[in-house]
Design a protein around this motif. Structure first.
Motif, PDB file in Angstrom:
ATOM      1  N   ALA A   7      21.380  55.108 112.328  1.00  0.00           N
ATOM      2  CA  ALA A   7      21.338  55.081 113.792  1.00  0.00           C
ATOM      3  C   ALA A   7      19.920  54.940 114.334  1.00  0.00           C
ATOM      4  O   ALA A   7      18.987  55.573 113.845  1.00  0.00           O
ATOM      5  N   ILE A   8      19.810  54.097 115.350  1.00  0.00           N
ATOM      6  CA  ILE A   8      18.567  53.925 116.098  1.00  0.00           C
ATOM      7  C   ILE A   8      18.876  54.282 117.549  1.00  0.00           C
ATOM      8  O   ILE A   8      19.882  53.838 118.105  1.00  0.00           O
ATOM      9  N   LEU A   9      18.015  55.078 118.142  1.00  0.00           N
ATOM     10  CA  LEU A   9      18.219  55.539 119.520  1.00  0.00           C
ATOM     11  C   LEU A   9      17.741  54.459 120.497  1.00  0.00           C
ATOM     12  O   LEU A   9      16.707  54.589 121.148  1.00  0.00           O
ATOM     13  N   ASP A  10      18.530  53.370 120.549  1.00  0.00           N
ATOM     14  CA  ASP A  10      18.134  52.238 121.371  1.00  0.00           C
ATOM     15  C   ASP A  10      19.356  51.347 121.602  1.00  0.00           C
ATOM     16  O   ASP A  10      20.105  51.086 120.664  1.00  0.00           O
ATOM     17  N   ARG A  11      19.551  50.890 122.810  1.00  0.00           N
ATOM     18  CA  ARG A  11      20.690  50.006 123.097  1.00  0.00           C
ATOM     19  C   ARG A  11      20.478  48.609 122.534  1.00  0.00           C
ATOM     20  O   ARG A  11      21.429  47.947 122.131  1.00  0.00           O
ATOM     21  N   ALA A  12      19.248  48.138 122.507  1.00  0.00           N
ATOM     22  CA  ALA A  12      18.973  46.785 122.018  1.00  0.00           C
ATOM     23  C   ALA A  12      19.134  46.697 120.499  1.00  0.00           C
ATOM     24  O   ALA A  12      19.569  45.672 119.981  1.00  0.00           O
ATOM     25  N   VAL A  13      18.778  47.755 119.795  1.00  0.00           N
ATOM     26  CA  VAL A  13      18.886  47.808 118.330  1.00  0.00           C
ATOM     27  C   VAL A  13      19.543  49.148 117.986  1.00  0.00           C
ATOM     28  O   VAL A  13      18.867  50.120 117.663  1.00  0.00           O
ATOM     29  N   PRO A  14      20.874  49.232 118.068  1.00  0.00           N
ATOM     30  CA  PRO A  14      21.541  50.530 117.893  1.00  0.00           C
ATOM     31  C   PRO A  14      21.605  51.046 116.467  1.00  0.00           C
ATOM     32  O   PRO A  14      21.845  52.238 116.254  1.00  0.00           O
ATOM     33  N   SER A  15      21.373  50.171 115.494  1.00  0.00           N
ATOM     34  CA  SER A  15      21.398  50.611 114.100  1.00  0.00           C
ATOM     35  C   SER A  15      20.696  49.578 113.228  1.00  0.00           C
ATOM     36  O   SER A  15      20.494  48.432 113.635  1.00  0.00           O
ATOM     37  N   ILE A  16      20.320  50.040 112.026  1.00  0.00           N
ATOM     38  CA  ILE A  16      19.733  49.160 111.024  1.00  0.00           C
ATOM     39  C   ILE A  16      20.448  49.415 109.708  1.00  0.00           C
ATOM     40  O   ILE A  16      21.044  50.482 109.518  1.00  0.00           O
ATOM     41  N   PRO A  17      20.407  48.467 108.773  1.00  0.00           N
ATOM     42  CA  PRO A  17      21.041  48.699 107.483  1.00  0.00           C
ATOM     43  C   PRO A  17      20.413  49.894 106.762  1.00  0.00           C
ATOM     44  O   PRO A  17      19.187  50.041 106.737  1.00  0.00           O
ATOM     45  N   LEU A  36      16.909  61.485 105.595  1.00  0.00           N
ATOM     46  CA  LEU A  36      17.506  60.409 106.390  1.00  0.00           C
ATOM     47  C   LEU A  36      18.922  60.766 106.801  1.00  0.00           C
ATOM     48  O   LEU A  36      19.331  60.467 107.927  1.00  0.00           O
ATOM     49  N   ASP A  37      19.675  61.407 105.890  1.00  0.00           N
ATOM     50  CA  ASP A  37      21.034  61.829 106.249  1.00  0.00           C
ATOM     51  C   ASP A  37      21.016  62.752 107.458  1.00  0.00           C
ATOM     52  O   ASP A  37      21.821  62.600 108.377  1.00  0.00           O
ATOM     53  N   ARG A  38      20.103  63.712 107.466  1.00  0.00           N
ATOM     54  CA  ARG A  38      20.017  64.675 108.577  1.00  0.00           C
ATOM     55  C   ARG A  38      19.578  63.982 109.867  1.00  0.00           C
ATOM     56  O   ARG A  38      20.128  64.237 110.941  1.00  0.00           O
ATOM     57  N   LEU A  39      18.574  63.110 109.764  1.00  0.00           N
ATOM     58  CA  LEU A  39      18.114  62.379 110.949  1.00  0.00           C
ATOM     59  C   LEU A  39      19.239  61.534 111.538  1.00  0.00           C
ATOM     60  O   LEU A  39      19.433  61.509 112.747  1.00  0.00           O
ATOM     61  N   ASP A  40      19.981  60.861 110.660  1.00  0.00           N
ATOM     62  CA  ASP A  40      21.096  60.032 111.116  1.00  0.00           C
ATOM     63  C   ASP A  40      22.159  60.884 111.796  1.00  0.00           C
ATOM     64  O   ASP A  40      22.677  60.515 112.852  1.00  0.00           O
ATOM     65  N   ALA A  41      22.465  62.027 111.198  1.00  0.00           N
ATOM     66  CA  ALA A  41      23.478  62.921 111.772  1.00  0.00           C
ATOM     67  C   ALA A  41      23.047  63.443 113.140  1.00  0.00           C
ATOM     68  O   ALA A  41      23.896  63.734 113.993  1.00  0.00           O
TER      69      ALA A  41
END
Length: 82
Positions: A7-17, A36-41
């Motif tokens: 997850a990325i906290l952005d509407r233009a780029v909401p996620s990355i692989p 990374l798991d915790r940050l994503d969660a």
């Protein structure tokens, strides 16, 4: 095979692989003291934070447009290399 998304906290780029950021887990730990798991969660990273992790460097302020552009380009390069 589909790639898990980070997850990325952005509407233009909401996620990355996930495969794009996973090799930089150690930098995420240094910068954010979390996996990374915790940050994503918890919702992910801002584009500026994600670029710092992807570049294996400490966080430094970037404008939102510059961070978004850098992240879009990083995703493009990652996908073309796959």
């Amino acid at each position: 095979m589909s790639d898990r998304l980070f997850a990325i906290l952005d509407r233009a780029v909401p996620s990355i692989p996930w495969s794009m950021i996973a090799p930089h887990e150690a930098q995420a730990q240094v910068n954010h003291h979390q996996t990374l798991d915790r940050l994503d969660a918890r919702g992910g990273l801002t584009p500026c934070e994600a670029i710092a992790v992807l570049e294996d460097r400490s966080w430094s302020r970037m404008t939102q447009p510059a961070a978004q552009a850098a992240l879009v380009e990083a995703v493009r390069r990652h996908r073309s290399a796959a």
